[in-house]
Design an enzyme around this catalytic site. Structure first.
Site, PDB file in Angstrom:
ATOM      1  N   GLN A 204       7.024   2.983   5.238  1.00  0.00           N
ATOM      2  CA  GLN A 204       6.030   2.140   5.907  1.00  0.00           C
ATOM      3  C   GLN A 204       6.249   0.692   5.498  1.00  0.00           C
ATOM      4  OE1 GLN A 204       3.277   0.456   4.387  1.00  0.00           O
ATOM      5  NE2 GLN A 204       1.952   0.076   6.140  1.00  0.00           N
ATOM      6  N   SER A 205       5.986  -0.214   6.429  1.00  0.00           N
ATOM      7  CA  SER A 205       6.133  -1.652   6.172  1.00  0.00           C
ATOM      8  C   SER A 205       7.591  -1.934   5.824  1.00  0.00           C
ATOM      9  CB  SER A 205       5.134  -2.071   5.081  1.00  0.00           C
ATOM     10  OG  SER A 205       4.897  -3.444   5.110  1.00  0.00           O
ATOM     11  N   SER A 206       7.909  -2.564   4.702  1.00  0.00           N
ATOM     12  CA  SER A 206       9.338  -2.735   4.390  1.00  0.00           C
ATOM     13  C   SER A 206      10.041  -1.401   4.285  1.00  0.00           C
ATOM     14  CB  SER A 206       9.554  -3.441   3.060  1.00  0.00           C
ATOM     15  OG  SER A 206       8.762  -4.516   2.948  1.00  0.00           O
TER      16      SER A 206
END
Ligand SMILES: *[C@@H]1O[C@H](CO)[C@@H](O)[C@H](O)[C@H]1NC(C)=O
Ligand SMILES: *[C@@H]1O[C@H](CO)[C@@H](O)[C@H](O)[C@H]1NC(C)=O
Ligand SMILES: *[C@@H]1O[C@H](CO)[C@@H](O)[C@H](O)[C@H]1NC(C)=O
Ligand SMILES: *[C@@H]1O[C@H](CO)[C@@H](O)[C@H](O)[C@H]1NC(C)=O
Ligand SMILES: *[C@@H]1O[C@H](CO)[C@@H](O)[C@H](O)[C@H]1NC(C)=O
Ligand SMILES: *[C@@H]1O[C@H](CO)[C@@H](O)[C@H](O)[C@H]1NC(C)=O
Ligand SMILES: *[C@@H]1O[C@H](CO)[C@@H](O)[C@H](O)[C@H]1NC(C)=O
Ligand SMILES: *[C@@H]1O[C@H](CO)[C@@H](O)[C@H](O)[C@H]1NC(C)=O
Ligand SMILES: *[C@@H]1O[C@H](CO)[C@@H](O)[C@H](O)[C@H]1NC(C)=O
Length: 579
Positions: free
Chosen positions: A217-219
């Site tokens: 998730q995200s990076s």
């Protein structure tokens, strides 16, 4: 490719016969001693790579080699990689890191109790987020226990693995000298080595090395995207499926954020930034201690946009792990063959990172132009025209203007929607199944109110964790406001079971199981310019919908995904987004 030992089929593990679960790697006669927790078994802090300090700083990770005939006590978490301490940013993360080390290439395995090697369960390998700057495989928000418990109840059990990888200055430094020695993108290389460890070792733990889903998730979602693009698809990948949550790509990867940040650190520690690209500078950096470098990275840390979204330490085109710009690899279909993918964004993914002071159309313009600073003024205008101010409504009670919501939506579409759609449609055009999800339910609203007196942000970044990791109670902590509804408890079952079903069967839900229903492939026509569909997960409108046309749900159609992403994903726009 596999390494299932003849002996491993004979092995039992053990909760029944030992106080602590154990796993034997028969080939090396190495025993892993784990822990029972929440009716599952966990093996914590297993080294997949060696110490990365000193001479090995920045270098590609070296595989850990366990001593033959040894017992590895895997009962406590390993070290986390260097990062700012005490940066717990609830509710996005919950666990404060209190110390770090460059000897941090460790992973945790979590599995149903009482497995034997021939069970060959599907494996989910998690890559944490945190701007490639902070966080670890120990954060409470992403503890895997609930996901595993729900997968067992669903009749399709899975094993979970989560790795640490090098971050920030240590994981993403770049220079000509580092490039020549093959030492750029160290953090991505760490992730790849961890996935290879899973491929080569998970059979001992009862896992199937040919059924590995990486997710992040995200990076961590960006990491999954880049693992799919790794080596331009010229080497076989050590996984079969990927889930990119709230990110798959990122503007700026071919820009200057990271080299500029590197130069600031080199200056701050006195390693001669006039010779920034030289081997001498790299040697100088290898002679300094961890704390001094991390302190310099923190004191020089700049954010690329207001409100500190902060993705400064980014991967780089190094001619090896990333042989060309991600957009070019995608356009040329140079990516992993045969990978089933799911891409998720949250309904209000960027609201928490959008400047709450925005009140006028001029503020919107300035915020977006500063985020995508290399996009021409006229292209920014064309983009803003696709989001008429009249389509957005202020929230007076929250003191948030309609322009705030307009900005947050444009910001979301650039980073969290259209880039994943770009990668997804290319994967689909190459024949891969691709599934798109818009997540639209959260339990984080009361925490934001309680901690920050903030409301009106909607379904923010990380909202899916409470559900996909199958345990709302992670957020019932430290006295934070916690008020889930029966619909939240139901979605925690349905959401987590959908994730593990995807890992098991390659589809996000099936009839007769408590999973999402009616979730079909998002691209049916080969992915090119044709229309596509998204599954809205949670909220009042759960279900599958084309993004346009008469069969489309109004709440999906009004987001005008096709038209907006057509501009954001146009060749000239992508060039200016620097990725
Ligand atoms: C395996 O390792 C154990 C110690 O963990 C040792 O007692 C045993 O002799 C070893 N067996 C072989 C076949 O090397
Ligand atoms: C993390 O530590 C900081 C200061 O050390 C503290 O203010 C904060 O409340 C802690 N956060 C969590 C989630 O425990
Ligand atoms: C769920 O989370 C709570 C709070 O962290 C924890 O006490 C409980 O053991 C967890 N249960 C499972 C099955 O993960
Ligand atoms: C990066 O910096 C170089 C020189 O320092 C400059 O020529 C180039 O235009 C910059 N690129 C971007 C995308 O800012
Ligand atoms: C720093 O690098 C520059 C450029 O290579 C060189 O001229 C200078 O002598 C170096 N300074 C030191 C102190 O090494
Ligand atoms: C909003 O404006 C106030 C007052 O000018 C300032 O203190 C605050 O930092 C601003 N908030 C953001 C997110 O920029
Ligand atoms: C409401 O938002 C505006 C614009 O950001 C700000 O100037 C004002 O102080 C805020 N009012 C309150 C009561 O927070
Ligand atoms: C909380 O936020 C509201 C709305 O922005 C504002 O009117 C109120 O003054 C804030 N309360 C505190 C204690 O800051
Ligand atoms: C998301 O949920 C909100 C209510 O919480 C609803 O108003 C909105 O229409 C939903 N969006 C979608 C795409 O379902």
């Amino acid at each position: 490719m596999r390494s299932v030992s003849l002996f491993s089929a004979l092995l039992l593990s053990s909760s029944a016969i030992a106080e602590h679960p154990f796993v034997l790697d028969a080939k090396n006669n190495v025993t892993y001693q784990g822990l029972n927790r929440n009716d599952i078994e966990v093996f914590l802090g297993i080294h997949y790579g060696q110490d990365t300090s000193g001479e090995n700083r920045f270098k590609p990770p070296r595989p850990a080699v366990p001593e033959p005939s040894s017992t590895i006590v895997a009962q406590s978490y390993g070290q986390v990689c260097p990062q700012p301490l005490g940066l717990g940013a609830p509710p996005l993360t919950l666990t404060n890191v209190t110390e770090y080390s460059e000897d941090c290439l460790v992973l945790n395995v979590a599995r149903p109790s009482g497995l034997c090697a021939e069970d060959r369960l599907p494996v989910m390998v998690y890559i944490h987020g945190g701007s490639f700057w902070f966080n670890s495989n120990q954060d409470e928000t992403t503890a895997p226990d609930g996901l595993i418990v729900e997968s067992i109840a669903n009749g399709l059990p899975v094993i979970h693995v989560a790795m640490n990888y090098r971050l920030g200055f240590f994981g993403f430094s770049q220079s000509d000298a580092l490039e020549s020695e093959g030492s750029e993108n160290a953090g991505l290389r760490d992730q790849r080595l961890a996935i290879e460890w899973v491929r080569d070792n998970i059979a001992n733990f009862g896992g199937d090395p040919e059924k590995i889903t990486i997710f992040g998730q995200s990076s961590g979602g960006l990491a999954v995207g880049l693992q799919i693009l790794a080596y331009g698809g010229s080497k076989p990948i050590p996984f079969q499926q990927g889930i990119c949550e709230s990110q798959a790509l990122e503007p700026g990867i071919t820009g200057n954020f990271t080299i500029d940040a590197f130069e600031l650190v080199v200056d701050a520690v006195g390693c001669n930034s006039s010779a920034l690209h030289s081997p001498e500078t790299v040697s100088c950096l290898r002679n300094l201690d961890t704390q001094a470098l991390q302190a310099a990275a923190e004191s020089t840390y700049l954010s690329d946009i207001p409100h500190n979204i902060g993705d400064i330490w980014l991967p780089v085109v190094d001619g090896d792990f990333l042989p060309a710009a991600p957009s070019q690899l995608i356009a040329e279909h140079r990516f992993a063959a045969n990978v089933t993918a799911m891409m998720l964004w949250a309904e209000d993914d960027m609201a928490f990172f959008t400047d709450t002071n925005i009140t006028t159309a001029a503020d919107t313009h300035d915020f977006i132009q500063s985020y995508i600073s290399h996009v021409s003024a006229s292209d920014v205008d064309s983009l803003l025209d696709l989001y008429p101010s009249t389509e957005f409504t202020a929230n007076e009670a929250a003191n948030l203007s309609s322009e705030f919501y307009r900005t947050a939506r444009i910001f979301r579409d650039i980073l969290m929607v259209c880039e994943p759609v770009y990668l997804g449609s290319a994967l689909a055009a190459a024949g891969n199944p691709v599934y798109l999800v818009e997540w639209n339910q959260t339990i984080l609203t009361p925490i934001l109110q309680d901690l920050y007196n903030e409301s009106g942000f909607g379904v923010i970044h990380t909202s899916e964790f409470a559900y996909t990791f199958g345990n709302l109670s992670h957020y019932d902590t430290r006295g934070y406001a916690f008020d889930p509804t029966p619909e939240d408890f139901a979605l925690a079952k349905r959401g987590s079971r959908t994730w593990s079903t995807f890992a098991s069967l390659g589809v996000p839900g099936i009839e007769g199981k408590d999973t999402f229903q009616g979730f079909e492939r998002s691209f049916t026509t080969g992915g090119s310019d044709e229309t596509f569909s998204v599954f809205v997960a949670g909220g009042p409108n759960e279900g599958f919908s084309p993004v346009e046309g008469s069969a489309s749900k109004a709440v999906v159609a009004e987001q005008r995904f096709k038209e907006r992403c057509a501009l954001i994903n146009s060749d000239s726009f992508i060039k200016q987004l620097d990725y």
